[in-house]
Every structure is written in C-alpha cells, then in structure tokens.
Scaffold this motif. Structure first.
Motif, PDB file in Angstrom:
ATOM      1  N   LEU A 147       1.022  -1.284  -0.073  1.00 16.01           N
ATOM      2  CA  LEU A 147      -0.142   0.281  -0.193  1.00 16.01           C
ATOM      3  C   LEU A 147       0.668   1.162   0.145  1.00 16.01           C
ATOM      4  O   LEU A 147       0.667   2.448   0.064  1.00 16.01           O
ATOM      5  N   TRP A 169      -7.112   1.886   1.316  1.00 13.14           N
ATOM      6  CA  TRP A 169      -5.694   1.701   2.307  1.00 13.14           C
ATOM      7  C   TRP A 169      -6.426   1.758   3.259  1.00 13.14           C
ATOM      8  O   TRP A 169      -6.056   1.067   4.765  1.00 13.14           O
ATOM      9  N   GLY A 199      -6.727  -2.823  -0.640  1.00 11.58           N
ATOM     10  CA  GLY A 199      -6.879  -1.138  -0.794  1.00 11.58           C
ATOM     11  C   GLY A 199      -7.922  -1.583  -2.348  1.00 11.58           C
ATOM     12  O   GLY A 199      -8.116  -0.231  -2.304  1.00 11.58           O
TER      13      GLY A 199
END
Length: 373
Positions: free
Chosen positions: A18, A149, A144
């Motif tokens: 992420l 996220w 995500g």
C-alpha cells in the motif's frame, strides 16, 4: 496459535503493498513511507527479548490475549491516522505485540501438544509466520483496491478478532516453567553454530526487506503494471511462498545445510535479476515466483538451523533473541532500502539486497568449512 502467528506477520507487512497510496495520501516520500515497516520491526526487536522478562510469571494465555488485542487496536488507529506521525505511532504499537507474541508463541508447540505430534504443532506455528510474511504484501493492494488503504487496515483489524476469539475459547492456562531473565537472553551467543544462524538471519532478512519493501512501487513504475496486475503478481509471490514454506520444511528434515544454501542462493539470484527481467510482466511473473519460493522457506530454515544448533533456541529467551534479530533486520532493511530509493533508485535497492544475500551465503559456506577443519 498458527492463526495468531499468521495474523501478526500479515499485519506487519500489509503496508508494503500500500506504499504508493499511503505516501500520496499522507504527503510523504516513498522512502519515508517505507518506515511503516521499519517502526514495528524496530520496536519488536526490543519487545521480543524484553517482554517475556517483564511479564515474568504472568500466565502466557493472558499475555497472548492481550498482545492479540493490541494488534486489533493498532490496525484501527492506523485506519484513521490523520497524518504520518499517528500512522508511525500505530505501527510502533503493533511492534510491541509482534515481538512479544512471536517470542512467546514459538516455544508453545511442545507444551500445548505432547508426544509425536509436538514437532508438527511447532511446524504449524512456524507455518503461520512464514505464510504471513508472503501473504501480507499482496493482501495490501487486494484489500486496498476494494476498500482503499484505510479500509485495508480496518479489514485486517476485523480479521484480527478471529485469532483473539479462538485463543480465548481454546487456549488453556499456560504457566511459566522457567522465568526468563536478562542474563538468559545471550544464551544463544555462546554457541558458534547458533551465532552463524543469527548472522545468516540478519543478512538474509535485511537483504529481503531492502528490496521487497519497494516491490509494489517497482512494479508500478518500471514494469508499468496496473493496480490489478500488481495485486496479481504479488499473489504469485504469495502462492510461491506458501509452496516454498512447506517444501523447505520437507527438505530441511533431510539435508539442513544444502537446503538453507539453496534457499539463500535462490533469493540472491532472484533479487539481482528483478531490475533487468522485472521490467516486463512475464519476466516479473517468473522472478517473483522464484523469489517467493525462496523467501517462503527463509523463516523456517533460519529457525530450524537455530533449533539444531542449540536446544535453548526453543526457550522464550532463545526465541526472543531470534525474533529480535529477525525484526531488527526488517527495520534496518526497510530503512536502508528507503534511503537508497530516495537518493538513488528502486533498482539500486534491489542490487543492494542481492549483495547482502550473498554475504549471508558466505557465512553459511564458511561455517561448513570451519566444521570440516
């Protein structure tokens, strides 16, 4: 315990997949964002050896329940972090749980299940750790993509309730057989083979995270992969890692040193070839499959080496020293990798990772030479 081990390691490596989204949203560089892996690793390096000492005779069932709850709270805090400072604080809290849980859990296999099934129970706990190290990264972009996220961290927090509930229902009371002391933390350092194992662990794990912390940005910027393709390629790494974990465990029982050499050598070659071959999707697919196969076997190979080197490696003090080495390597690797990325390039971090893996390989080969002498 295996589910709890899987959860803690998945938590630790979730941000790797992420990084691109978080660094943009929280307005930090990619290298700085890499400290989301550094922070828990650094804190865990201290909590792993020290928490068992500080907890003294506290029933380990209550200790594990408290540490599992800490994982959930850290993920919730990360999901609502308004700035990078709060995010780092959340990751540091996670590090306390990671170090303590891992150090305590590793030696419980033989206590929870006795007789011939005890080694299998220990292997299952290691399996959760090994699989978590390779699943945590692809879980990031996959979650995500659907939830953002922040939603990814919140999803993992919800999933973290499962091992907490299972431990509450199934774990018996676990009394402390021998109270760890500060003096017992250095027991492993007295064994030459154990020292070699710790050095191998240090350089191998540092090599991995100098390079792997930035694999998602590499795939986006150099391979030109879309978010969906990045998730797919990281899942390839994860699938290969799961296979590598169990395959390595099988071969370690028969040929310990050759298997450890093969794992580290494959890791070094894969990381070295990533900048050249990973610039096109098929090449990235092949390299990540080989890389995942190798790294999936690293945790079980390093821990098995130590178990064979010294029986004290299975104690809380011994496992605390191993976890401390493992975690400081993660922290150092992601930190050094971030500096290389910020001041040089992502491929530069890959090449440095390959070089460090070769250093680890030199240690195991030199240990064999000394043994013959």
């Amino acid at each position: 315990m295996a589910v709890g081990s899987f959860n803690l390691v998945t938590n630790e490596f979730l941000p790797v997949g992420l990084l691109s989204d978080i660094h943009r949203d929280l307005n930090v560089s990619e290298g700085t964002a890499g400290t989301m892996v550094t922070a828990p690793g650094l804190v865990a390096a201290f909590s792993a050896p020290l928490l068992p000492v500080l907890l003294r005779r506290l029933d380990r069932r209550y200790a594990l329940l408290g540490l599992s709850l800490l994982f959930v709270l850290a993920d919730v805090l990360a999901s609502v972090a308004p700035n990078y400072g709060v995010m780092l604080a959340a990751r540091a809290i996670l590090g306390i749980g990671i170090g303590g849980f891992w150090a305590i859990a590793v030696g419980l296999g033989t206590r929870l299940i006795s007789g011939e099934s005890a080694p299998r129970a220990t292997a299952m706990i290691f399996g959760g750790i090994s699989i978590g190290t390779v699943v945590g990264v692809p879980a990031g972009p996959l979650l995500g993509e659907f939830f953002g996220w922040r939603g990814a961290f919140l999803s993992v927090a919800v999933l973290g309730l499962l091992p907490l509930i299972l431990q509450f229902i199934l774990l018996p009371r676990i009394k402390v057989e021998s109270v760890p002391t500060l003096g017992s933390l250095t027991t492993l350092l007295k064994s030459p083979r154990a020292r070699t194992g710790l050095l191998m662990t240090f350089f191998t794990i540092t090599a991995e995270f100098v390079a792997y912390t930035f694999v998602a940005p590499f795939l986006e910027q150099y391979t030109g992969a879309s978010t969906g393709l990045v998730s797919t390629l990281l899942l390839v790494f994860a699938a290969a890692g799961i296979i590598g974990n169990f395959a390595t465990g099988y071969f370690l029982q028969r040929r310990l040193r050759p298997t450890a050499i093969a794992v580290i050598a494959t890791l070094a070659v894969s990381v070295a070839l990533m900048p050249a071959l990973g610039s096109w999707p098929i090449g990235a697919f092949i390299i990540l499959a080989a890389w995942g196969l190798a790294y999936g076997g690293v945790p079980v190979a390093m821990q098995t080496w130590l178990f064979n080197a010294d029986q004290d490696a299975a104690s809380e003090s011994g496992s605390g020293m191993f976890v401390a080495t493992f975690q400081i390597s993660i922290a150092l690797g992601s930190l050094v990798g971030g500096l290389v990325v910020d001041f040089l390039s992502i491929p530069g971090a890959m090449y440095l990772g390959a070089l460090l893996a070769l250093v680890a390989l030199a240690f195991i080969i030199s240990e064999k030479t000394r043994t013959r002498a």
